[in-house]
Design a protein around this motif. Structure first.
Motif, short mmCIF file in Angstrom:
data_model
loop_
_atom_site.label_atom_id
_atom_site.label_comp_id
_atom_site.label_asym_id
_atom_site.label_seq_id
_atom_site.Cartn_x
_atom_site.Cartn_y
_atom_site.Cartn_z
N THR A 140 -92.37 -9.84 5.82
CA THR A 140 -92.67 -11.47 5.70
C THR A 140 -92.49 -11.96 7.36
O THR A 140 -91.25 -11.88 7.73
CB THR A 140 -91.80 -12.23 4.87
N PRO A 141 -93.58 -12.25 7.88
CA PRO A 141 -93.33 -12.89 9.21
C PRO A 141 -92.57 -14.09 9.10
O PRO A 141 -92.48 -15.01 8.48
CB PRO A 141 -95.01 -13.29 9.73
N PRO A 142 -91.76 -14.36 10.36
CA PRO A 142 -91.00 -15.61 10.44
C PRO A 142 -91.83 -16.77 10.52
O PRO A 142 -92.79 -16.65 11.15
CB PRO A 142 -90.05 -15.28 11.55
N ASN A 143 -91.41 -17.96 10.11
CA ASN A 143 -92.09 -19.35 10.26
C ASN A 143 -92.11 -19.70 11.49
O ASN A 143 -93.03 -20.23 12.27
CB ASN A 143 -91.84 -20.42 9.39
N ASP A 144 -90.68 -19.61 12.16
CA ASP A 144 -90.36 -19.91 13.54
C ASP A 144 -89.97 -18.87 14.26
O ASP A 144 -89.13 -18.22 13.86
CB ASP A 144 -89.57 -21.10 13.58
N ARG A 182 -83.22 -20.19 9.51
CA ARG A 182 -84.75 -20.58 9.16
C ARG A 182 -84.96 -22.15 9.44
O ARG A 182 -86.06 -22.57 9.68
CB ARG A 182 -85.11 -20.19 7.84
N ALA A 216 -83.79 -23.00 13.96
CA ALA A 216 -85.20 -23.42 14.18
C ALA A 216 -85.24 -24.86 14.88
O ALA A 216 -85.98 -24.97 15.90
CB ALA A 216 -86.13 -23.20 13.26
N ARG A 217 -84.68 -25.90 14.33
CA ARG A 217 -84.52 -27.00 14.80
C ARG A 217 -84.01 -27.24 16.14
O ARG A 217 -84.35 -28.10 16.98
CB ARG A 217 -84.16 -28.05 13.55
N ASP A 272 -85.21 -12.69 14.27
CA ASP A 272 -86.05 -13.82 13.53
C ASP A 272 -86.67 -12.95 12.48
O ASP A 272 -86.73 -13.77 11.18
CB ASP A 272 -87.29 -14.49 14.50
N TRP A 273 -87.18 -11.71 12.52
CA TRP A 273 -87.96 -11.00 11.48
C TRP A 273 -86.85 -10.52 10.65
O TRP A 273 -87.11 -10.56 9.26
CB TRP A 273 -88.30 -9.85 12.01
N ALA A 327 -86.10 -13.41 8.23
CA ALA A 327 -87.23 -13.72 7.41
C ALA A 327 -87.43 -12.74 6.20
O ALA A 327 -88.05 -13.05 5.39
CB ALA A 327 -88.34 -13.77 8.36
N ASN A 328 -86.76 -11.55 6.26
CA ASN A 328 -86.97 -10.60 5.32
C ASN A 328 -85.67 -10.19 4.37
O ASN A 328 -85.59 -9.05 4.13
CB ASN A 328 -87.58 -9.31 5.93
#
Length: 257
Positions: free
Chosen positions: A67-71, A108, A112-113, A159-160, A163-164
């Motif tokens: 699953t790719p990270p959103n940010d 996430r 990210a913010r 990040d990856w 995300a996974n």
């Protein structure tokens, strides 16, 4: 009337040939030699080959679905396992375990913010620390992130990983997945595997985890803002207020009431 007179008249050559052609059309072909059987078999074989090819082509690289990270962390601001300006007025240290669900949520969402609103403006420097305590997959994921760091890819790999996440010590971060993430990032596979098996990186993860117990790190994620360990994980508003206060203090201004 004699028997001779009752016999059928002899066939002409043309009639005999016609009869032979008719008989050849009606007689079944010898088993295994029928053209229909050969054609059907060839068609079935071609279908099987096509199915195998389609499965192979559509299979994720290495048989791993990621699953790719959103940010993505802004790598242009990264320096090893820190990201942000070296002279940023506020430093936030994050002690985390790559298998920790709470760390995943923090990364996430909140992290990210922070990148968008503070790090990119030079107001905040963020530093990651390993506290790999959940199990062997936590240790292996931390080693893999450091291995990616030898190719200047710690933060994308970080990040990856987050995300996974998928359970704890249940195969989400098995070696096959760690290699697939490296491939996804275009890392040198041979160099990555060599780093992954480097005992020095394993020792570094173990040493930092041990050091975290002296902070102390009661659990993950644990946040340390300008040297002060925060109690629990604050909400966004609470954390932003603390960062803003640190920025104002560094500038000599009085904190806003």
């Amino acid at each position: 009337m004699s028997d001779r007179s009752r016999q059928e008249p002899p066939q002409t050559r043309r009639a005999r040939r016609a009869a032979e052609r008719k008989a050849s059309r009606q007689a079944p072909a010898p088993s295994g030699r029928s053209p229909i059987i050969w054609i059907t078999g060839a068609a079935l074989l071609a279908g099987v080959v096509l199915l195998v090819v389609l499965i192979f082509v559509n299979q994720p690289a290495g048989g791993v679905a990621l699953t790719p990270p959103n940010d993505l962390t802004p790598t242009e601001l990264a320096d090893g396992r820190s990201v942000g300006a070296a002279d940023a007025p506020v430093t936030l240290e994050v002690w985390a375990d790559f298998q920790c669900p709470g760390c995943g949520i923090f990364t996430r969402a909140t992290e990210a913010r922070l990148m968008r609103e503070y790090v990119t403006d030079g107001k905040l420097r963020l530093l990651f620390h390993d506290f790999a305590f959940i199990g062997e997959e936590s240790v292996q994921a931390a080693i893999a992130a450091r291995a990616a760091g030898t190719q200047d890819a710690f933060w994308p790999y970080h990040d990856w990983l987050f995300a996974n996440q998928d359970g704890e010590n249940d195969g989400a971060f098995r070696r096959e997945v760690l290699l697939a993430i490296a491939d996804e990032l275009g890392l040198d596979r041979a160099a990555f595997e060599a780093s992954l098996d480097d005992p020095a990186l394993a020792a570094a993860v173990a040493d930092e985890t041990a050091a975290g117990r002296d902070v102390p790190v009661p659990g993950t994620p644990t946040l340390v803002l300008n040297g002060q360990t925060l109690s629990g994980v604050p909400s966004w508003d609470e954390l932003a207020a603390l960062i803003d206060a640190g920025i104002e203090a560094a500038s000599g201004a009085s904190p806003a009431p």
